[in-house]
Scaffold this motif. Structure first.
Motif, PDB file in Angstrom:
ATOM      1  N   LYS A   5      16.600  86.509  30.728  1.00  0.00           N
ATOM      2  CA  LYS A   5      16.626  87.950  30.446  1.00  0.00           C
ATOM      3  C   LYS A   5      15.725  88.656  31.438  1.00  0.00           C
ATOM      4  CE  LYS A   5      17.704  88.789  25.631  1.00  0.00           C
ATOM      5  NZ  LYS A   5      17.233  89.199  24.326  1.00  0.00           N
ATOM      6  N   ILE A   6      15.906  89.968  31.539  1.00  0.00           N
ATOM      7  CA  ILE A   6      14.939  90.755  32.302  1.00  0.00           C
ATOM      8  C   ILE A   6      14.232  91.663  31.305  1.00  0.00           C
ATOM      9  CG2 ILE A   6      14.621  92.489  34.107  1.00  0.00           C
ATOM     10  CD1 ILE A   6      17.028  91.354  35.532  1.00  0.00           C
ATOM     11  N   LEU A   7      12.945  91.486  31.191  1.00  0.00           N
ATOM     12  CA  LEU A   7      12.198  92.239  30.178  1.00  0.00           C
ATOM     13  C   LEU A   7      10.928  92.830  30.781  1.00  0.00           C
ATOM     14  CD1 LEU A   7      12.255  89.846  27.072  1.00  0.00           C
ATOM     15  CD2 LEU A   7      13.719  91.837  27.468  1.00  0.00           C
ATOM     16  N   ARG A   8      10.435  93.876  30.125  1.00  0.00           N
ATOM     17  CA  ARG A   8       9.110  94.384  30.438  1.00  0.00           C
ATOM     18  C   ARG A   8       8.059  93.445  29.837  1.00  0.00           C
ATOM     19  NH1 ARG A   8       8.596  99.637  27.857  1.00  0.00           N
ATOM     20  NH2 ARG A   8      10.662  99.005  27.157  1.00  0.00           N
ATOM     21  N   GLY A   9       6.901  93.407  30.462  1.00  0.00           N
ATOM     22  CA  GLY A   9       5.855  92.483  30.018  1.00  0.00           C
ATOM     23  C   GLY A   9       5.503  92.638  28.546  1.00  0.00           C
ATOM     24  N   CYS A  10       5.349  93.882  28.088  1.00  0.00           N
ATOM     25  CA  CYS A  10       4.954  94.102  26.698  1.00  0.00           C
ATOM     26  C   CYS A  10       6.041  93.605  25.741  1.00  0.00           C
ATOM     27  CB  CYS A  10       4.680  95.580  26.448  1.00  0.00           C
ATOM     28  SG  CYS A  10       3.042  96.088  27.007  1.00  0.00           S
ATOM     29  N   VAL A  11       7.288  93.775  26.144  1.00  0.00           N
ATOM     30  CA  VAL A  11       8.394  93.343  25.287  1.00  0.00           C
ATOM     31  C   VAL A  11       8.469  91.813  25.273  1.00  0.00           C
ATOM     32  CG1 VAL A  11      10.905  93.382  25.019  1.00  0.00           C
ATOM     33  CG2 VAL A  11       9.660  95.486  25.616  1.00  0.00           C
ATOM     34  N   ALA A  12       8.245  91.211  26.431  1.00  0.00           N
ATOM     35  CA  ALA A  12       8.241  89.744  26.501  1.00  0.00           C
ATOM     36  C   ALA A  12       7.151  89.185  25.587  1.00  0.00           C
ATOM     37  CB  ALA A  12       8.021  89.289  27.938  1.00  0.00           C
ATOM     38  N   LEU A  13       6.009  89.843  25.630  1.00  0.00           N
ATOM     39  CA  LEU A  13       4.902  89.406  24.775  1.00  0.00           C
ATOM     40  C   LEU A  13       5.300  89.518  23.297  1.00  0.00           C
ATOM     41  CD1 LEU A  13       1.179  90.139  25.158  1.00  0.00           C
ATOM     42  CD2 LEU A  13       2.270  90.874  23.055  1.00  0.00           C
ATOM     43  N   ALA A  14       5.899  90.644  22.940  1.00  0.00           N
ATOM     44  CA  ALA A  14       6.303  90.851  21.540  1.00  0.00           C
ATOM     45  C   ALA A  14       7.330  89.798  21.130  1.00  0.00           C
ATOM     46  CB  ALA A  14       6.869  92.254  21.362  1.00  0.00           C
ATOM     47  N   GLU A  15       8.274  89.489  22.027  1.00  0.00           N
ATOM     48  CA  GLU A  15       9.276  88.458  21.711  1.00  0.00           C
ATOM     49  C   GLU A  15       8.617  87.080  21.608  1.00  0.00           C
ATOM     50  OE1 GLU A  15      12.265  88.356  20.645  1.00  0.00           O
ATOM     51  OE2 GLU A  15      12.613  90.521  20.704  1.00  0.00           O
ATOM     52  N   GLY A  16       7.606  86.862  22.422  1.00  0.00           N
ATOM     53  CA  GLY A  16       6.848  85.605  22.319  1.00  0.00           C
ATOM     54  C   GLY A  16       6.217  85.469  20.938  1.00  0.00           C
ATOM     55  N   ALA A  17       5.685  86.591  20.444  1.00  0.00           N
ATOM     56  CA  ALA A  17       5.058  86.567  19.117  1.00  0.00           C
ATOM     57  C   ALA A  17       6.092  86.237  18.041  1.00  0.00           C
ATOM     58  CB  ALA A  17       4.393  87.913  18.830  1.00  0.00           C
ATOM     59  N   ILE A  18       7.264  86.856  18.148  1.00  0.00           N
ATOM     60  CA  ILE A  18       8.324  86.577  17.165  1.00  0.00           C
ATOM     61  C   ILE A  18       8.715  85.095  17.240  1.00  0.00           C
ATOM     62  CG2 ILE A  18      10.718  87.097  16.492  1.00  0.00           C
ATOM     63  CD1 ILE A  18       9.148  89.586  16.092  1.00  0.00           C
ATOM     64  N   ALA A  19       8.849  84.598  18.487  1.00  0.00           N
ATOM     65  CA  ALA A  19       9.232  83.195  18.666  1.00  0.00           C
ATOM     66  C   ALA A  19       8.175  82.252  18.105  1.00  0.00           C
ATOM     67  CB  ALA A  19       9.471  82.903  20.148  1.00  0.00           C
ATOM     68  N   GLN A 145       6.965  86.142  32.501  1.00  0.00           N
ATOM     69  CA  GLN A 145       7.221  84.844  31.877  1.00  0.00           C
ATOM     70  C   GLN A 145       5.999  84.371  31.084  1.00  0.00           C
ATOM     71  OE1 GLN A 145      10.247  82.690  32.249  1.00  0.00           O
ATOM     72  NE2 GLN A 145       9.209  82.003  30.388  1.00  0.00           N
ATOM     73  N   GLU A 146       4.837  84.512  31.703  1.00  0.00           N
ATOM     74  CA  GLU A 146       3.625  84.066  31.000  1.00  0.00           C
ATOM     75  C   GLU A 146       3.243  84.988  29.843  1.00  0.00           C
ATOM     76  OE1 GLU A 146       1.154  81.266  34.144  1.00  0.00           O
ATOM     77  OE2 GLU A 146       0.297  83.199  33.575  1.00  0.00           O
ATOM     78  N   MET A 147       3.612  86.264  29.939  1.00  0.00           N
ATOM     79  CA  MET A 147       3.355  87.151  28.790  1.00  0.00           C
ATOM     80  C   MET A 147       4.048  86.557  27.558  1.00  0.00           C
ATOM     81  SD  MET A 147       1.484  89.903  29.581  1.00  0.00           S
ATOM     82  CE  MET A 147       1.854  91.545  28.971  1.00  0.00           C
ATOM     83  N   LEU A 180      12.904  86.367  33.061  1.00  0.00           N
ATOM     84  CA  LEU A 180      12.178  85.247  32.443  1.00  0.00           C
ATOM     85  C   LEU A 180      13.162  84.427  31.630  1.00  0.00           C
ATOM     86  CD1 LEU A 180      10.125  86.278  29.299  1.00  0.00           C
ATOM     87  CD2 LEU A 180      11.872  87.719  30.286  1.00  0.00           C
ATOM     88  N   SER A 181      12.785  83.195  31.359  1.00  0.00           N
ATOM     89  CA  SER A 181      13.631  82.416  30.458  1.00  0.00           C
ATOM     90  C   SER A 181      12.945  82.309  29.108  1.00  0.00           C
ATOM     91  CB  SER A 181      13.932  81.036  31.047  1.00  0.00           C
ATOM     92  OG  SER A 181      12.737  80.386  31.343  1.00  0.00           O
TER      93      SER A 181
END
Ligand SMILES: Cc1ncc(C[n+]2csc(CCOP(=O)(O)OP(=O)(O)O)c2C)c(N)n1
Ligand code: SF4
Ligand code: SF4
Lengths: 361, 76, 249
Positions: A5-19, A145-147, A180-181
C-alpha cells in the motif's frame, strides 16, 4: 500474504496499532499528529474499538493507564507540550509496570516552539522524562514501513517488559507517503495474570507504585533496573551500513538518518570510505554496537535535529580514543545531504583526531 | 439480653459510640490503655435500661469495631 | 433466647485496623461502600481506584482489585478501566484536594461524558494527608496550615460545592451529598451509596456521592467537637440532599 500500500506515516502507524491488537485510543489534538486521532476515530469503531478524545493529555495518559491496568493493548499520541503533560502518568505507569504505547510526533521546543520536524525530545524520551528512576522503551522509525512495523514491535516489547513504550517520530515521517508492505506477524496477545479484571476465581490484586515500607522502594527500583539491563542486553535494534577501513562513521536516528544515508552514498561515490550507524531503539541505546564499530574508526560524525542530545549517548559509547563531532540543526531545518557531505570532507581533511565541536549547518 | 461486642484492642477512643448510645451503655475505660495507646470503649449493660440492640453505636463507629447481637424475638 | 448477630463488618472489608486517625470518617465511608458491594453481590467484579490522599491505602482494606491513580486523575483511570471492562463495576474514591482542586478537569469531563462509573468524594474541608492545608472546600474563615488567619474569600475564594456543580451536567445520573457525623446520617448515606452503585449496575450513567467528613487531626478538634462543627458549619456551607436522581427510585 503481504499487502502493498501507499500510506502516510501517521496512518501506517495507526494501522500498525490495529494490527497489534490495540483497540483503545485516548488523545487530545495537537499539531503535527492530528492525523493519528482523526484516522483512528473512524477506524477503531470498525473493529469494535474505542476512541476517546480526552479533555487533556493528562486525562489521555491516565485513561491509558486504566486501560493498560485492565489488561488491554491501548495507546495515546501527542507532540511536544502534550508529551510534557503526560510525564507524571508515564512515571506512574513505569512505576506500576504497566505496558502501553505513547507516540510522540515531535515538534520544536522549548515552549510552544514550532510545528516543524525536530529531534529535540530525544533526551526527554530516552531518560524517562518524568520523576524517578525509570526508562521508556523508545523506538525511532525512519520510514513509513517502520512507522508500521515498529508500532507493532513497541506493543510487543511493552507487554513483554511490562513497561510503557514510545514511538519517537516527527512531522516528516508522519506526513510522508511511501509504499509499504502490511505484513503483520500473527497476533498473539500475551496472558496478563496481573491485570485487574475483578477478583473472580483468584485473590484480589493490586496495581500501585507506592512503596512506603523500609527498603521496599529501593528493592522495587533495583527490580526495574534489572529490567532495563535486560532490555539493553536483549532488545537493542540498530541498522548499520559499514565498509572496510572507514575514515568516518556517521550516526543519526529517525527522519534525519535518511539525509545522512544519502550523504554517505554521495561520499562513497567520491571515494571516501564512510560508515553509517542508526539506532533504531534509542532506548535501549546501541552502546555495544557503537563501541565495537568505533574501534575500527577514529572519527564519528553525529547528525541531529537538536543541539546534540544523542551526541551525549554516542560519546559515552565510543571506543577510547575515538572522537565524535556534531552537525546540529535545532530549528526545524533538515540537514541537507550536501551540507553533511561537506562536513564529512572537512573531517577527513582534519587529520588525526577531531575537536568535539558543534557544527552549525 | 441484647448486647454489643467491641473489638477494644483496635479502639481509638473517639467516643462516637459513647455519644450516640441512647441508653448510655458505652463508656470509655479510663483504667485501661490498649496496644494502640488509647483508652478503649467498653460496653456496660444496665438492667434498668438494657441494650435495645439498635446498633447506633455500630453505625457510628468509624473503625467498624462493634458487633451487635439481638434477641430473636420481642423487644425490651 | 438465642442471639442473632445483626451488625458486623462487611465481607468486602478486610479484617484489618484502619490507619485513620481517631474519629476520622474515612473509615465509615470505607465500611458503607463495602456494605453496598456485599449487598449488590459485586465483590468479584468491582475495581476500586483511590485518589492520592488519606484514602490511598484503600487497597489494604478493600478485598477487591484496586488500582492506584495519580493525584486527581482517578476519573480518567476509571474511564480507561470502564471502556475496557464495561461489565465490571468501577468506582473512584477521592478527597477534596484530589477531586476538587488538582483533579477538577478530570471529574467534570468524566461526569460530562456520562461515564458509567461511581465516584465517592470525601469532603473534609482540608488536605489531610499532607498536613492540613487549605482545600477548595475549606470554609470561609477556617484556619488551615496555609490559611493561618482563616480563609479569606477576597483572596482565597469560596468553598466549591462539587455536588451542585456536577448535578446539572447531562451525563450525571445521580448526585447526592450525605454526612457521616450521626448514626441517622450514616443510614441515609448508606442508601445513597447503594443507589449510586445500583445506577451503575443498570448502566444508568455517572453517579456521585459526596460525604461530609471530619478530619479531627487537621481541624485540631476532638471527635466530639468535630460532630458539632459538621452540624453547625459544614451543613450550612454544604446542604445535604439528593441533587439528581435521573431514574427516580
Ligand atoms: C501531583 C501531586 N501533587 C501533590 C501531591 C501531594 N499530595 C498528596 S495527598 C494531597 C492532598 C490530599 O488531600 P485530599 O485530596 O483532600 O485527601 P485527604 O487526605 O484529606 O483525604 C496532596 C496535595 C501529590 N501526591 N501529587
Ligand atoms: S466509636 Fe469505635 S473507635 Fe470510637 S470509641 Fe467507640 S468503639 Fe472505639
Ligand atoms: S489526617 Fe484527617 S483525613 Fe487523614 S486519617 Fe487523619 S483524620 Fe482522617
Amino acid at each position: 500474504m503481504s499487502e502493498r500500500k501507499i500510506l502516510r506515516g501517521c496512518v501506517a502507524l495507526a494501522e500498525g496499532a490495529i494490527a497489534a491488537g490495540c483497540r483503545f485510543y485516548f488523545g487530545y489534538p495537537i499539531t503535527p499528529q492530528n492525523d493519528i486521532p482523526e484516522y483512528l476515530s473512524a477506524r477503531l469503531p470498525q473493529v469494535e474499538g474505542v476512541f476517546i478524545q480526552a479533555e487533556s493529555e493528562i486525562a489521555s495518559i491516565n485513561m491509558l493507564l486504566g486501560a493498560a491496568a485492565a489488561g488491554a493493548r491501548a495507546m495515546t499520541s501527542s507532540s511536544g507540550p502534550g508529551i510534557s503533560l503526560m510525564q507524571e502518568g508515564l512515571s506512574y505507569m513505569a512505576g506500576s509496570e504497566l505496558p502501553g504505547l505513547v507516540v510522540n510526533i515531535t515538534r520544536i521546543g522549548p515552549g510552544l516552539g514550532g510545528i516543524a520536524a525536530s529531534q529535540g525530545d530525544y533526551r526527554q524520551a530516552t531518560r524517562g522524562g518524568g520523576h524517578g528512576d525509570y526508562h521508556l522503551i523508545v523506538l525511532a522509525p525512519n520510514s513509513v514501513q517502520e512507522m508500521y512495523d515498529l508500532t507493532i514491535k513497541a506493543f510487543y516489547l511493552a507487554d513483554k517488559y511490562r513497561n510503557p513504550a514510545m514511538i519517537l517520530s516527527d512531522a516528516i515521517l508522519g506526513q510522508m507517503k511511501e509504499p509499504l508492505s502490511l505484513d503483520p506477524p500473527p497476533l498473539v496477545l500475551p496472558e496478563k495474570p496481573w491485570a485487574l479484571t475483578g477478583a473472580r476465581g483468584r485473590k484480589a490484586q493490586l496495581i500501585k507504585s507506592l512503596y512506603l515500607a523500609d527498603g521496599e522502594m529501593e528493592q522495587h527500583n533495583w527490580h526495574l533496573h534489572e529490567k532495563y539491563r535486560r532490555l539493553e542486553r536483549e532488545e537493542v535494534l540498530v541498522e548499520t551500513d559499514l565498509e572496510e577501513k572507514m575514515e568516518v562513521l556517521l550516526v543519526a536516528f529517525g527522519s534525519c538518518s535518511r539525509m545522512v544515508h544519502s550523504a554517505v552514498e554521495l561520499a562513497r561515490s567520491r571515494g571516501i570510505r564512510v560508515g553509517f550507524l542508526r539506532p533504531v531503539t534509542v532506548y535501549p541505546f546501541p552502546r555495544q554496537a557503537l563501541r565495537e564499530v568505533s574501534r575500527e574508526v577514529g572519527k564519528v560524525l553525529v547528525v541531529e535535529m537538536n543541539t546534540g542530545q544523542m551526541w551525549d549517548d554516542v560519546r559515552l559509547s565510543l571506543y577510547p580514543g575515538c572522537r565524535a563531532g556534531l552537525l546540529a540543526r535545532p530549528g526545524g531545518g533538515i540537514p541537507a545531504p550536501g551540507q553533511i557531505l561537506a562536513e564529512i570532507e572537512n573531517l577527513v581533511k582534519a587529520g588525526d583526531g577531531i575537536d568535539e565541536s558543534v557544527y552549525q549547518a | 439480653m441484647n448486647r454489643i461486642e467491641i473489638r477494644d484492642e483496635s479502639c481509638k477512643g473517639c467516643q462516637y459510640c459513647v455519644i450516640f448510645c441512647p441508653r448510655e451503655l458505652v463508656q470509655i475505660d479510663k483504667g485501661r490503655i490498649n496496644a494502640l495507646g488509647y483508652n478503649p470503649a467498653r460496653f456496660v449493660d444496665n438492667p434498668d435500661r438494657p441494650c435495645r440492640g439498635c446498633a447506633l453505636c455500630a453505625e457510628i463507629c468509624p473503625d467498624a469495631l462493634i458487633e451487635v447481637y439481638r434477641k430473636e424475638k420481642g423487644r425490651s | 433466647m438465642a442471639l442473632t448477630k445483626v451488625f458486623t463488618r462487611p465481607d468486602s472489608l478486610r479484617d484489618l485496623d484502619f490507619h485513620f486517625c481517631p474519629g476520622c470518617h474515612h473509615g465509615t465511608a470505607h465500611r458503607l461502600i463495602c456494605e453496598a458491594i456485599d449487598y449488590h453481590g459485586i465483590k468479584k467484579k468491582t475495581i476500586g481506584i483511590p485518589g492520592v490522599g488519606c484514602g490511598v491505602f484503600l487497597y489494604n482494606y478493600f478485598d477487591l482489585d484496586v488500582c492506584e491513580a495519580p493525584h486527581g486523575r482517578a476519573p480518567a483511570v476509571a474511564t480507561g478501566f470502564k471502556r475496557v471492562l464495561p461489565q465490571n463495576i468501577i468506582f473512584t474514591y477521592q478527597g477534596d484536594g484530589d477531586l476538587g482542586s488538582i483533579g477538577m478537569s478530570e471529574i467534570i469531563h468524566t461526569a460530562n461524558r456520562g461515564e458509567n462509573i461511581t465516584v465517592f468524594f470525601i469532603n473534609n474541608s482540608v488536605y489531610g494527608m499532607t498536613g492540613g492545608q487549605m482545600a477548595p472546600t475549606t470554609l470561609p474563615g477556617q484556619k488551615t496550615t496555609t490559611t493561618p488567619y482563616g480563609r479569606d474569600f477576597r483572596t482565597e475564594g469560596y468553598p466549591i460545592r462539587m455536588t451542585e456543580m456536577l448535578a446539572p451536567l447531562e451525563g450525571v445520573a445521580f448526585a447526592a451529598r450525605v454526612s457521616l457525623h450521626t448514626p441517622s446520617q450514616v443510614k441515609k448515606a448508606r442508601k445513597a451509596v447503594l443507589r449510586a452503585l445500583d445506577i451503575q449496575l443498570k448502566n444508568g450513567g455517572f453517579s456521585f456521592v459526596e460525604f461530609l467528613c471530619a478530619c479531627p487531626t487537621n481541624w485540631g478538634l476532638s471527635p466530639r467537637q468535630c460532630i458539632e462543627k459538621i452540624d453547625k458549619e459544614m451543613l450550612q456551607a454544604f446542604p445535604l440532599g439528593t441533587y439528581k436522581d435521573r431514574q427516580g427510585s
